[in-house]
Design an enzyme around this catalytic site. Structure first.
Site, mmCIF file in Angstrom:
data_model
loop_
_atom_site.group_PDB
_atom_site.id
_atom_site.type_symbol
_atom_site.label_atom_id
_atom_site.label_comp_id
_atom_site.label_asym_id
_atom_site.label_seq_id
_atom_site.Cartn_x
_atom_site.Cartn_y
_atom_site.Cartn_z
ATOM 1 C CB ALA B 17 -0.943 -0.006 1.199
ATOM 2 C CG PHE B 118 -8.126 -17.468 -3.575
ATOM 3 C CD1 PHE B 118 -7.039 -17.971 -4.269
ATOM 4 C CD2 PHE B 118 -7.914 -16.952 -2.291
ATOM 5 C CE1 PHE B 118 -5.773 -17.960 -3.703
ATOM 6 C CE2 PHE B 118 -6.643 -16.936 -1.723
ATOM 7 C CZ PHE B 118 -5.574 -17.439 -2.422
ATOM 8 C CG PHE B 158 9.265 2.604 15.264
ATOM 9 C CD1 PHE B 158 8.268 1.988 14.541
ATOM 10 C CD2 PHE B 158 9.180 2.600 16.649
ATOM 11 C CE1 PHE B 158 7.184 1.380 15.179
ATOM 12 C CE2 PHE B 158 8.112 1.996 17.299
ATOM 13 C CZ PHE B 158 7.113 1.392 16.556
ATOM 14 C CD GLN B 232 -9.593 -13.593 6.648
ATOM 15 O OE1 GLN B 232 -8.644 -13.188 5.990
ATOM 16 N NE2 GLN B 232 -10.820 -13.658 6.162
ATOM 17 C CG HIS B 234 -5.398 -18.427 6.288
ATOM 18 N ND1 HIS B 234 -5.327 -19.759 5.949
ATOM 19 C CD2 HIS B 234 -5.270 -17.726 5.138
ATOM 20 C CE1 HIS B 234 -5.181 -19.854 4.632
ATOM 21 N NE2 HIS B 234 -5.139 -18.638 4.122
ATOM 22 C CG LEU B 244 -0.521 -18.247 4.710
ATOM 23 C CD1 LEU B 244 -1.927 -18.428 5.255
ATOM 24 C CD2 LEU B 244 -0.418 -16.929 3.958
ATOM 25 C CD GLU B 247 -8.899 -18.832 0.670
ATOM 26 O OE1 GLU B 247 -8.696 -18.346 1.797
ATOM 27 O OE2 GLU B 247 -9.793 -18.436 -0.081
ATOM 28 N NE ARG B 281 -8.315 -16.587 3.453
ATOM 29 C CZ ARG B 281 -7.359 -15.752 3.087
ATOM 30 N NH1 ARG B 281 -7.158 -14.629 3.748
ATOM 31 N NH2 ARG B 281 -6.588 -16.030 2.054
ATOM 32 C CG HIS B 349 -4.157 -14.536 7.389
ATOM 33 N ND1 HIS B 349 -2.810 -14.696 7.146
ATOM 34 C CD2 HIS B 349 -4.727 -14.244 6.188
ATOM 35 C CE1 HIS B 349 -2.575 -14.512 5.842
ATOM 36 N NE2 HIS B 349 -3.713 -14.218 5.253
ATOM 37 C CE1 TYR B 350 -5.959 -7.634 5.470
ATOM 38 C CE2 TYR B 350 -8.213 -7.740 6.280
ATOM 39 C CZ TYR B 350 -7.244 -7.107 5.530
ATOM 40 O OH TYR B 350 -7.540 -5.954 4.854
ATOM 41 N NE ARG B 384 -7.960 -10.129 3.864
ATOM 42 C CZ ARG B 384 -7.192 -11.028 3.249
ATOM 43 N NH1 ARG B 384 -7.298 -11.223 1.950
ATOM 44 N NH2 ARG B 384 -6.333 -11.752 3.941
ATOM 45 C CB SER B 387 -7.048 -13.437 -3.704
ATOM 46 O OG SER B 387 -8.347 -13.548 -4.203
ATOM 47 C CG LEU B 390 -1.644 -9.544 -1.877
ATOM 48 C CD1 LEU B 390 -1.100 -10.722 -2.680
ATOM 49 C CD2 LEU B 390 -0.482 -8.722 -1.328
#
Lengths: 250, 572
Positions: B17, B118, B158, B232, B234, B244, B247, B281, B349-350, B384, B387, B390
């Protein structure tokens, strides 16, 4: 920790420019788990024994490229190497051939400059508009450069390279492999630019073909092959330019 | 005297990002000065660990309506529908740009970009580069960014504080890790792109750097964190390490099986219907936990697990499509998936939640933008789809870069004296923390207690009592954190100091997660309550907002943007 648990001694190079005139060795005897990687031992020491130990790490799955160090004298990704393959005493030092910032942390800015120098991006005479959609690239064309695109910039190859050891300004295996990777990409038109760069001092012709870079590469990139090919291309390109002064581009 | 540098905009974070934002800003104005502040060298950013792919409509049998519907359904109807529509329309353009910039997408025989199946996606729309998609995207973006010499990188800096003057963000204070010097990096707009905070949990796919820094900075500057209760899991992480396993294994046809060898996602009713292993998920993670609770898991040294079975795919396909899965499995669990099933269990995971942003990546604080996992643009709602993230980094990173540049155009620089003073105060705080001998506890104790309470209260299955308990424990941990003792007083590459600052950020984020979770009295997406098993649109079809307050977090609500798809029962 049970009494029967295996122990190992880690002899770690320490250096804090705030306090030390020169690097020193510090030994830590710790209980180890049979599943551990070298990095797990360093993190155990950091969390449980000595919080002043400095080292870089993040992904712990051998892809971010942060945790390269000398383990028993060899450049290794510490998150990838099983502790079980080492003896009762394990020597851990910062990557060779780099200035040391502190403890196991080396200075990487030089590598970043070398990487930028080889123009590791797609060069085209005329930029494509996004509306034109993706370019076509056959699986065979992809295969041409794919291996060299696997470099994670861990810099182990610089530590292994005997040329870098004597000639720190040598642009080095990873940077050459990544520059060459773009020259091999069917979407790129910058090979002539990079051949020009590779004919400069301290680049491909400094390589002595020790092949150490390819032997230590944790991702099997084979930078030595890239250097070899890049050298050949730089020569052919140069020879062609003598015959056809405006030629040489693909 | 503190060092002050000036740029047009400042980007914090050098993953997908942040890099996409920087490139977008350069495209608008090649003469602009773009600061890219990252606590690691950009190619170490956690984008590098993403594996399976990036979604965008590419095939003839696909369209924006389908991608949008899959996403809103995956979100359990908590996604903002205008944001989802914008996202799916921008997605192909962004992945095409990555192609033009050299990303080695895997190809069909005719040279077109290949796509794979996916979870929760109704057709093959996930672009991939074997199973190292995050790695290749990150390096393509980073290497492409090197051509712009107006991107001024602050590597291993930082960022610890947003600097605000006159109600507008004007820059950040950032600690130069190598020297211990605090710098004031000023710009007329700031973009946060620092990723998520998986490290507040003990068992996560996330790298060590994922400590929620950008979320905490925005939170402390008064910006709401949105939908933080949605974490999330995974379905397929390696027991022990949490590494990881993509998926894409299931996208390529892998099975999930229990101790009896049964493909329970296909044979039992877990809500995924005929999608089986290609369900979303949240549902698959719940199914695995239920199988384990029903006694059909396998016991190992790192807890109970089930298997991911790829053997029937054959060696050729595994080597061609999933080489990293094979490499990881061999190195980190001693299993070659060509011959043996891979032990797996659900793993943090997220974060669907994050800094509250709108469709333009803007926050409520003028001059502050955010993109990627750090943000919650409400693309993902309460769950979410794999895929989409990203691609989200690219779509909203680009948007943040463009919109921050437009904001900077019309904004002023603020009072340098005031900003310098703020920076000096921040430097004093950091110096006081460095090697702080007074006090009792080691950082690692606080971290392990945070991990325990987050897992027990905010895991796959939750109860009111456990969430309340976690919220209380996090509040106590804040008190203990104020009293930590540090050993390392060096100014040079002081990783204990960095970890201490990160711990402060993690406690802020954990506070928002636990309190937001405790307030949602329904089950939706990844927020699943044993004591309240159903979704309740009547009372809870809203976004949770969480605001920082020294006395304890304040909660608010925000409407979900509907209008295109009617919320319906989520069944596959």
């Amino acid at each position: 920790m049970s009494d029967g648990q295996q122990k190992k001694t880690f002899v770690i190079t320490r250096f804090d420019p705030d306090r030390d005139d020169a690097p020193r060795k510090q030994a830590y005897e710790i209980p180890v788990h049979p599943d551990w990687k070298v990095l797990d031992a360093l993190n155990f020491i950091k969390d449980e024994i000595d919080a002043t130990l400095s080292h870089r790490w993040s992904c712990r799955m051998a892809v971010c490229g942060s945790c390269g160090m000398m383990v028993d004298g060899e450049p290794r990704l510490t998150c990838k190497e099983a502790l079980s393959q080492y003896g009762d005493t394990v020597d851990v030092a910062p990557l060779a051939n780099f200035p040391v910032v502190r403890d196991l942390v080396i200075e990487a800015d030089g590598f970043m400059e070398k990487l930028t120098h080889v123009k590791p991006w797609i060069i085209r005479a005329k930029e494509l508009a996004v509306e034109e959609g993706p370019m076509r690239q056959s699986p065979a064309e992809l295969e041409e450069f794919k291996q060299f695109s696997m470099c994670i910039n861990c810099m182990l190859c610089y530590s292994a390279c005997p040329v870098v050891a004597n000639e720190p300004e040598f642009i080095g295996p990873a940077a050459i492999a990544l520059g060459h990777r773009y020259s091999l990409d069917s979407r790129d038109e910058g090979a002539a630019d990079r051949n020009e760069i590779f004919r400069g001092e301290g680049t491909v012709f400094s390589c002595s073909f020790a092949n150490e870079c390819s032997e230590v590469c944790p991702k099997h990139v084979d930078p030595a092959a890239a250097v070899n090919q890049a050298k050949l291309n730089a020569v052919i390109d140069w020879a062609t330019s003598l015959v056809l002064p405006r030629g040489g581009d693909k | 005297m503190i060092e002050v540098t000036r740029h047009d905009i400042v980007i914090v974070g050098g993953g997908a990002a942040g890099l996409r934002a920087a490139i977008a800003a350069c495209e608008i104005d090649p003469g602009a000065s773009i600061a890219l502040v990252s606590k690691v060298y950009p190619m170490r950013s956690h984008t590098v660990s993403a594996e399976g792919g990036a979604a965008a409509v590419a095939r003839e049998d696909d369209n924006f309506e389908m991608h949008g519907y899959d996403t809103v359904k995956g979100s359990d109807f908590l996604g903002d529908q205008d944001v989802i529509q914008y996202f799916v329309e921008q997605a192909p353009r962004e992945l095409t740009l990555l192609e033009h910039w050299g990303c080695p997408w895997s190809r069909n025989e005719d040279g077109t970009v290949a796509t794979r199946a996916f979870g929760g996606m109704s057709t093959k729309r996930t672009w991939y580069a074997t199973d190292k998609v995050g790695f290749h995207m990150l390096h393509a973006l980073f290497q492409h960014s090197l051509r712009f010499d107006n991107i001024v990188r602050y590597d291993e800096h930082f960022a610890t504080k947003l600097l605000v003057d006159g109600g507008v963000v004007r820059g950040v204070a950032a600690l130069d890790v190598r020297t211990g010097v605090v710098r004031v990096v000023l710009g007329r707009a700031v973009i946060m792109a620092t990723g998520g905070a998986g490290k507040i949990f003990p068992f996560t796919t996330n790298g060590n750097i994922k400590t929620g820094d950008g979320m905490a900075l925005a939170y402390r500057a008064g910006v709401a964190l949105k939908d933080m209760e949605f974490i999330q899991y995974h379905p397929t992480g390696l027991p022990g390490t949490g590494i990881l396993i993509t998926e894409a294994t299931r996208g390529e046809g892998g099975y999930v099986i229990n101790s009896e060898g049964e493909r329970f996602l296909a044979t039992r009713d877990y809500g995924v219907g005929t999608k089986a292993e290609l369900g979303p998920r949240d549902m698959i993670s719940r199914a695995i936990i239920q199988e384990i609770e029903a006694g059909r898991g396998i016991s190992g040294p790192y807890g109970e697990y089930v298997y991911l079975d790829l053997r029937h795919l054959g060696e050729a396909k595994i080597v061609a499509r999933l080489p990293m899965v094979r490499e990881i499995s061999k190195i980190y669990i001693g299993v070659d998936p060509v011959y043996e099933p891979i032990p797996i269990r659900p793993v943090v995971h997220y974060m669907m939640g994050g800094i509250d942003t709108d469709i333009t990546a803007a926050t409520s604080l003028p001059g502050l933008y955010a993109a990627g996992e750090v943000a919650s643009a409400s693309l993902n709602g309460s769950n979410r789809l794999g895929s989409n993230s990203l691609t989200e980094c690219l779509v909203f990173g680009a948007s943040a870069g463009r919109n921050a540049m437009a904001f900077a155009e019309g904004s002023s620089e603020g009072s340098e004296d005031a900003l310098r003073r703020e920076g000096e105060e921040e430097a004093a705080r950091i110096v006081a923390l460095r090697g702080k001998q007074k006090g009792g506890e080691k950082l690692s104790r606080i971290r392990s207690d945070l991990h325990k309470t987050m897992e027990s209260g905010c895991g796959v299955y939750r109860t009111q009592e456990a969430m309340n308990e976690t919220a209380r424990t996090v509040a106590q941990l804040r008190g203990r954190y104020a009293d930590i003792a540090l050993e390392d007083s060096s100014t040079v590459f002081n990783t204990e100091l960095i970890a201490a600052l990160e711990m402060g950020n993690m406690l802020d984020v954990a506070e928002a997660v636990a309190n937001s979770a405790a307030s949602r009295n329904e089950s939706r997406g990844a927020h699943t309550r044993r004591d309240v098993p159903n979704r309740d649109d009547q009372n809870f079809l809203y976004h949770t907002l969480c605001y920082f307050d020294p006395a304890g977090p304040r909660l608010g609500k925000k409407d979900v943007t509907l209008g295109h798809w009617e919320p319906e029962e989520r069944k596959y």
